[in-house]
Design a protein around this motif. Structure first.
Motif, PDB file in Angstrom:
ATOM      1  N   CYS A 106       0.837  -1.210   0.000  1.00 22.67           N
ATOM      2  CA  CYS A 106       0.000   0.000   0.000  1.00 22.67           C
ATOM      3  C   CYS A 106       0.868   1.255   0.000  1.00 22.67           C
ATOM      4  O   CYS A 106       0.637   2.186  -0.780  1.00 22.67           O
ATOM      5  CB  CYS A 106      -0.929   0.013   1.220  1.00 22.67           C
ATOM      6  N   LEU A 107       1.862   1.260   0.872  1.00 23.67           N
ATOM      7  CA  LEU A 107       2.737   2.423   0.964  1.00 23.67           C
ATOM      8  C   LEU A 107       3.571   2.591  -0.304  1.00 23.67           C
ATOM      9  O   LEU A 107       3.762   3.714  -0.783  1.00 23.67           O
ATOM     10  CB  LEU A 107       3.650   2.299   2.179  1.00 23.67           C
ATOM     11  N   ASN A 108       4.061   1.468  -0.842  1.00 23.11           N
ATOM     12  CA  ASN A 108       4.887   1.529  -2.048  1.00 23.11           C
ATOM     13  C   ASN A 108       4.072   1.974  -3.262  1.00 23.11           C
ATOM     14  O   ASN A 108       4.512   2.831  -4.044  1.00 23.11           O
ATOM     15  CB  ASN A 108       5.516   0.163  -2.301  1.00 23.11           C
ATOM     16  N   ASP A 109       2.866   1.395  -3.426  1.00 18.85           N
ATOM     17  CA  ASP A 109       2.007   1.788  -4.547  1.00 18.85           C
ATOM     18  C   ASP A 109       1.544   3.234  -4.403  1.00 18.85           C
ATOM     19  O   ASP A 109       1.368   3.941  -5.403  1.00 18.85           O
ATOM     20  CB  ASP A 109       0.795   0.855  -4.632  1.00 18.85           C
ATOM     21  N   ALA A 110       1.351   3.663  -3.156  1.00 19.42           N
ATOM     22  CA  ALA A 110       0.975   5.066  -2.917  1.00 19.42           C
ATOM     23  C   ALA A 110       2.093   5.996  -3.366  1.00 19.42           C
ATOM     24  O   ALA A 110       1.834   7.048  -3.971  1.00 19.42           O
ATOM     25  CB  ALA A 110       0.666   5.283  -1.433  1.00 19.42           C
ATOM     26  N   PHE A 111       3.326   5.611  -3.089  1.00 21.67           N
ATOM     27  CA  PHE A 111       4.459   6.431  -3.522  1.00 21.67           C
ATOM     28  C   PHE A 111       4.581   6.453  -5.049  1.00 21.67           C
ATOM     29  O   PHE A 111       4.873   7.496  -5.642  1.00 21.67           O
ATOM     30  CB  PHE A 111       5.763   5.918  -2.907  1.00 21.67           C
ATOM     31  N   ASP A 112       4.353   5.292  -5.679  1.00 23.67           N
ATOM     32  CA  ASP A 112       4.394   5.236  -7.146  1.00 23.67           C
ATOM     33  C   ASP A 112       3.327   6.135  -7.752  1.00 23.67           C
ATOM     34  O   ASP A 112       3.578   6.838  -8.749  1.00 23.67           O
ATOM     35  CB  ASP A 112       4.197   3.792  -7.633  1.00 23.67           C
ATOM     36  N   LEU A 113       2.129   6.118  -7.154  1.00 22.29           N
ATOM     37  CA  LEU A 113       1.048   6.973  -7.637  1.00 22.29           C
ATOM     38  C   LEU A 113       1.398   8.441  -7.429  1.00 22.29           C
ATOM     39  O   LEU A 113       1.152   9.283  -8.314  1.00 22.29           O
ATOM     40  CB  LEU A 113      -0.249   6.639  -6.902  1.00 22.29           C
ATOM     41  N   PHE A 114       1.988   8.743  -6.284  1.00 20.05           N
ATOM     42  CA  PHE A 114       2.414  10.114  -5.988  1.00 20.05           C
ATOM     43  C   PHE A 114       3.490  10.578  -6.963  1.00 20.05           C
ATOM     44  O   PHE A 114       3.420  11.679  -7.517  1.00 20.05           O
ATOM     45  CB  PHE A 114       2.939  10.168  -4.547  1.00 20.05           C
ATOM     46  N   ARG A 115       4.489   9.720  -7.184  1.00 21.93           N
ATOM     47  CA  ARG A 115       5.612  10.086  -8.050  1.00 21.93           C
ATOM     48  C   ARG A 115       5.185  10.260  -9.499  1.00 21.93           C
ATOM     49  O   ARG A 115       5.579  11.233 -10.163  1.00 21.93           O
ATOM     50  CB  ARG A 115       6.689   8.997  -7.957  1.00 21.93           C
ATOM     51  N   SER A 116       4.353   9.356  -9.986  1.00 20.81           N
ATOM     52  CA  SER A 116       3.954   9.408 -11.401  1.00 20.81           C
ATOM     53  C   SER A 116       2.973  10.545 -11.692  1.00 20.81           C
ATOM     54  O   SER A 116       2.806  10.931 -12.846  1.00 20.81           O
ATOM     55  CB  SER A 116       3.340   8.069 -11.824  1.00 20.81           C
ATOM     56  N   ASN A 117       2.329  11.075 -10.652  1.00 21.28           N
ATOM     57  CA  ASN A 117       1.354  12.154 -10.853  1.00 21.28           C
ATOM     58  C   ASN A 117       1.759  13.441 -10.140  1.00 21.28           C
ATOM     59  O   ASN A 117       0.906  14.297  -9.880  1.00 21.28           O
ATOM     60  CB  ASN A 117      -0.025  11.709 -10.350  1.00 21.28           C
ATOM     61  N   PHE A 118       3.058  13.581  -9.848  1.00 25.17           N
ATOM     62  CA  PHE A 118       3.488  14.738  -9.059  1.00 25.17           C
ATOM     63  C   PHE A 118       3.200  16.056  -9.768  1.00 25.17           C
ATOM     64  O   PHE A 118       2.803  17.034  -9.126  1.00 25.17           O
ATOM     65  CB  PHE A 118       4.975  14.643  -8.731  1.00 25.17           C
ATOM     66  N   LYS A 119       3.413  16.112 -11.088  1.00 19.04           N
ATOM     67  CA  LYS A 119       3.159  17.351 -11.827  1.00 19.04           C
ATOM     68  C   LYS A 119       1.697  17.774 -11.707  1.00 19.04           C
ATOM     69  O   LYS A 119       1.387  18.948 -11.488  1.00 19.04           O
ATOM     70  CB  LYS A 119       3.534  17.184 -13.292  1.00 19.04           C
ATOM     71  N   THR A 120       0.791  16.787 -11.846  1.00 19.04           N
ATOM     72  CA  THR A 120      -0.644  17.073 -11.698  1.00 19.04           C
ATOM     73  C   THR A 120      -0.959  17.524 -10.283  1.00 19.04           C
ATOM     74  O   THR A 120      -1.712  18.491 -10.074  1.00 19.04           O
ATOM     75  CB  THR A 120      -1.473  15.825 -12.041  1.00 19.04           C
ATOM     76  N   LEU A 121      -0.394  16.838  -9.296  1.00 19.59           N
ATOM     77  CA  LEU A 121      -0.618  17.202  -7.896  1.00 19.59           C
ATOM     78  C   LEU A 121      -0.145  18.621  -7.612  1.00 19.59           C
ATOM     79  O   LEU A 121      -0.860  19.406  -6.982  1.00 19.59           O
ATOM     80  CB  LEU A 121       0.108  16.215  -6.981  1.00 19.59           C
ATOM     81  N   PHE A 122       1.061  18.941  -8.075  1.00 20.58           N
ATOM     82  CA  PHE A 122       1.600  20.277  -7.805  1.00 20.58           C
ATOM     83  C   PHE A 122       0.767  21.353  -8.491  1.00 20.58           C
ATOM     84  O   PHE A 122       0.488  22.400  -7.902  1.00 20.58           O
ATOM     85  CB  PHE A 122       3.057  20.366  -8.271  1.00 20.58           C
ATOM     86  N   ARG A 123       0.361  21.067  -9.725  1.00 22.38           N
ATOM     87  CA  ARG A 123      -0.426  22.056 -10.479  1.00 22.38           C
ATOM     88  C   ARG A 123      -1.766  22.314  -9.804  1.00 22.38           C
ATOM     89  O   ARG A 123      -2.239  23.458  -9.771  1.00 22.38           O
ATOM     90  CB  ARG A 123      -0.642  21.556 -11.911  1.00 22.38           C
ATOM     91  N   ARG A 124      -2.368  21.269  -9.239  1.00 23.89           N
ATOM     92  CA  ARG A 124      -3.679  21.416  -8.613  1.00 23.89           C
ATOM     93  C   ARG A 124      -3.595  21.908  -7.163  1.00 23.89           C
ATOM     94  O   ARG A 124      -4.537  22.529  -6.670  1.00 23.89           O
ATOM     95  CB  ARG A 124      -4.422  20.075  -8.647  1.00 23.89           C
ATOM     96  N   LEU A 125      -2.477  21.616  -6.491  1.00 24.36           N
ATOM     97  CA  LEU A 125      -2.414  21.871  -5.053  1.00 24.36           C
ATOM     98  C   LEU A 125      -1.574  23.081  -4.652  1.00 24.36           C
ATOM     99  O   LEU A 125      -1.605  23.495  -3.489  1.00 24.36           O
ATOM    100  CB  LEU A 125      -1.847  20.639  -4.319  1.00 24.36           C
ATOM    101  N   TRP A 126      -0.828  23.657  -5.590  1.00 26.08           N
ATOM    102  CA  TRP A 126       0.106  24.701  -5.179  1.00 26.08           C
ATOM    103  C   TRP A 126      -0.593  25.909  -4.554  1.00 26.08           C
ATOM    104  O   TRP A 126      -0.117  26.463  -3.560  1.00 26.08           O
ATOM    105  CB  TRP A 126       0.989  25.148  -6.358  1.00 26.08           C
ATOM    106  N   LEU A 127      -1.747  26.320  -5.115  1.00 23.47           N
ATOM    107  CA  LEU A 127      -2.434  27.496  -4.575  1.00 23.47           C
ATOM    108  C   LEU A 127      -2.991  27.247  -3.181  1.00 23.47           C
ATOM    109  O   LEU A 127      -2.721  28.040  -2.257  1.00 23.47           O
ATOM    110  CB  LEU A 127      -3.539  27.944  -5.533  1.00 23.47           C
ATOM    111  N   PRO A 128      -3.780  26.165  -2.948  1.00 19.56           N
ATOM    112  CA  PRO A 128      -4.218  25.925  -1.562  1.00 19.56           C
ATOM    113  C   PRO A 128      -3.059  25.672  -0.618  1.00 19.56           C
ATOM    114  O   PRO A 128      -3.135  26.029   0.563  1.00 19.56           O
ATOM    115  CB  PRO A 128      -5.125  24.682  -1.672  1.00 19.56           C
ATOM    116  N   ALA A 129      -1.965  25.082  -1.109  1.00 19.17           N
ATOM    117  CA  ALA A 129      -0.788  24.855  -0.259  1.00 19.17           C
ATOM    118  C   ALA A 129      -0.150  26.176   0.149  1.00 19.17           C
ATOM    119  O   ALA A 129       0.274  26.341   1.304  1.00 19.17           O
ATOM    120  CB  ALA A 129       0.219  23.966  -0.978  1.00 19.17           C
ATOM    121  N   VAL A 130      -0.087  27.136  -0.776  1.00 16.62           N
ATOM    122  CA  VAL A 130       0.460  28.462  -0.454  1.00 16.62           C
ATOM    123  C   VAL A 130      -0.409  29.148   0.592  1.00 16.62           C
ATOM    124  O   VAL A 130       0.084  29.675   1.601  1.00 16.62           O
ATOM    125  CB  VAL A 130       0.562  29.333  -1.727  1.00 16.62           C
ATOM    126  N   VAL A 131      -1.721  29.147   0.370  1.00  9.59           N
ATOM    127  CA  VAL A 131      -2.645  29.792   1.317  1.00  9.59           C
ATOM    128  C   VAL A 131      -2.550  29.135   2.694  1.00  9.59           C
ATOM    129  O   VAL A 131      -2.442  29.822   3.730  1.00  9.59           O
ATOM    130  CB  VAL A 131      -4.095  29.713   0.786  1.00  9.59           C
TER     131      VAL A 131
END
Length: 293
Positions: free
Chosen positions: A14-39
């Motif tokens: 679970c932890l390993n697959d979660a990291f793979d999902l995080f790593r492979s979609n990091f660009k999408t995550l950053f693009r969607r989360l950067w504004l709420p993360a800044v706030v």
């Protein structure tokens, strides 16, 4: 975000697959989360500055009201942040998920308030019959033991919510109070599995947080040493821009640290899928047993 959810996985998988999902979609995550993360990081930095400047609290009513408002904004920013993560997982829009996550947040806050009331009530009752110093010492020991026992009970009772909350987030037909109903019982059956998931993600998150927040901890330590010196009559050794430096450091460190949270959510996401698969196997095995009889 494409992923094979319903699969019988070990906790490590679970932890390993979660990291793979995080790593492979990091660009999408950053693009969607950067504004709420800044706030969110800026709001958390404000709260940290309050703690640095007023370690024992403040008697200023206006300042306390401002900080209370800031805490409410922090909660709202967290809802925004996690709603985006959940939306990426369940494929529904933020607009559709936001009311559901908001209701879930209010319910969890309500549970925390009830727990706080129970603990406060227990503490008051514990000291109600104290009439002399000897009784006070015994009451203090009873309070510590009672708090430890209550914390253990609450931990055991609340841990299955990690599964039932994720099930509520993933399945649109579930109502918010379902987290205390059948899904909670399902989570209770897999308590050990959820505990290991929570333990490992918690340890990894703690280590990463210590490393990421280390610059801010250094600033806090410098401030404490300076305050202790001033208490003995020494002049302040901090520069005029110390608070600004502390604020920027807190905001940057918190911003970086927030991007560990998607991985934690993904870990519980896969744990949820694994438990669902185990429950399907359990149900089929039970049906086969009944048919053979």
């Amino acid at each position: 975000m494409d992923s094979e959810l319903f699969k019988n996985r070990s906790v490590g998988s679970c932890l390993n697959d979660a990291f793979d999902l995080f790593r492979s979609n990091f660009k999408t995550l950053f693009r969607r989360l950067w504004l709420p993360a800044v706030v969110l990081s800026l709001l958390l930095a404000v709260a940290m500055m309050f703690s640095i400047q007023n370690p024992d609290g403040s008697d200023n009513m206006m300042l306390n009201l401002c900080m209370f408002a800031n805490y409410l904004l922090v909660i709202a920013a967290y809802v925004w942040f996690y709603t985006i993560i959940i939306s990426l997982l369940n494929g529904r829009s933020v607009k559709a998920n936001l009311p559901r996550i908001t209701r879930l947040t209010f319910l969890i806050i309500g549970v925390v308030i009830v727990i706080g009331i129970v603990l406060a009530g227990g503490a008051i009752l514990n000291y109600a019959g104290v009439k002399n110093p000897n009784q006070l010492q015994g009451a203090n020991i009873q309070l510590i033991l009672g708090l430890l026992a209550c914390m253990l009970v609450f931990f055991v009772a609340l841990l299955p919510l990690n599964f039932s909350v994720m099930k509520y987030c993933m399945e649109e037909d579930k109502k918010v109070f379902s987290i205390f109903q059948k899904p909670y019982v399902m989570g209770l059956r897999h308590w050990g599995y959820i505990f290991l998931t929570a333990l490992l993600t918690g340890i990894i998150n703690m280590v990463i947080s210590i490393v990421v927040l280390l610059p801010f901890y250094v600033i806090v330590l410098c401030n404490m040493i300076n305050r202790n010196g001033m208490a003995f009559g020494d002049p302040s050794g901090l520069t005029g821009g110390f608070l600004f430096l502390a604020f920027i450091t807190a905001a940057v460190c918190t911003f970086v640290g927030l991007f560990v949270r998607p991985w934690i959510v993904f870990s519980y996401y896969y744990a949820y899928g694994s438990i669902e698969e185990k429950e399907k196997g359990r149900k089929k095995s039970k049906e086969l047993t009944v048919s053979e009889e």
